[in-house]
Design a protein around this motif. Structure first.
Motif, short mmCIF file in Angstrom:
data_model
loop_
_atom_site.label_atom_id
_atom_site.label_comp_id
_atom_site.label_asym_id
_atom_site.label_seq_id
_atom_site.Cartn_x
_atom_site.Cartn_y
_atom_site.Cartn_z
N PRO A 95 50.33 41.32 30.99
CA PRO A 95 49.32 41.16 29.94
C PRO A 95 48.01 40.64 30.52
CG PRO A 95 51.18 39.65 29.61
CD PRO A 95 51.47 40.46 30.82
N SER A 96 46.94 41.08 29.91
CA SER A 96 45.61 40.68 30.36
C SER A 96 44.95 39.83 29.28
CB SER A 96 44.77 41.94 30.62
OG SER A 96 43.42 41.61 30.72
N THR A 97 44.21 38.84 29.70
CA THR A 97 43.46 38.02 28.74
C THR A 97 42.23 38.76 28.25
OG1 THR A 97 42.29 36.93 30.54
CG2 THR A 97 44.26 35.83 29.68
N GLU A 98 41.86 39.85 28.92
CA GLU A 98 40.70 40.64 28.51
C GLU A 98 41.03 41.75 27.54
OE1 GLU A 98 40.37 40.54 32.48
OE2 GLU A 98 39.84 38.52 31.88
#
Length: 134
Positions: A95-98
Motif C-alpha cells: 500500500p502507498s500513502t500517496e
C-alpha cells in the motif's frame, strides 16, 4: 458410487461493465443465504462479499471488461471465480500513502483461504476459495 466423484452446486452471472458492484454482492448474498451461511457463517459471508466486490471492481475498473462471476460449493469450499478479458495477472501490492487504491488483492489475500489466477485464451479467471467458519 465412485468415491472419486464430487458433488457440487453452482451459480453463474454475467455483470456488464456498466453494472454496479452492489448487484454482484446482492446476488452472492442471496445464494449464500440458500446455503444457510448468513446465519451459520456470517463472518465468512462478509469475507466472500468483500472479495466479490474487489474482484468485480478489478474486472470493471482495471480490465475495462464485463465480469463473469461463477460460484461453486462442493461441501468443502466455496469457489468464487471472476473472469475478465485482461491478461494482466493481479498481485498484492504494497500500500502507498500517496494512493487510495491498490489494496484490493491484499484484502483478497487476507480474506480468502486460498486464491489463484488462471490465464485463459481470452483473459484470466481469479478464483478465491472460502471454507465456512461456523
Amino acid at each position: 458410487m465412485d468415491e472419486t466423484s464430487l458433488r457440487a452446486v453452482g451459480w453463474a452471472r454475467s455483470l456488464p461493465l456498466d453494472s454496479e458492484v452492489k448487484a454482484a454482492r446482492d446476488w452472492v448474498r442471496e445464494h449464500l443465504r440458500t446455503l444457510g451461511w448468513t446465519t451459520s457463517a456470517p463472518d465468512t459471508v462478509d469475507a466472500v462479499l468483500l472479495t466479490v466486490s474487489e474482484l468485480v471492481t478489478n474486472a470493471h475498473a482495471h480490465a475495462h471488461s464485463n465480469a463473469q462471476l461463477i460460484m461453486t460449493w462442493d461441501d468443502r469450499c466455496l469457489h468464487v471465480a471472476v473472469h475478465d478479458t485482461s491478461d494482466e495477472v493481479p498481485a498484492p501490492r504494497e500500500p502507498s500513502t500517496e494512493s487510495v487504491g491498490g489494496r484490493g488483492m491484499l484484502l483478497v489475500d487476507a480474506l480468502a483461504d486460498t486464491w489463484e489466477t488462471h490465464p485463459c485464451p481470452h483473459g484470466k479467471t481469479v478464483v478465491a476459495c472460502f471454507r465456512p467458519m461456523g
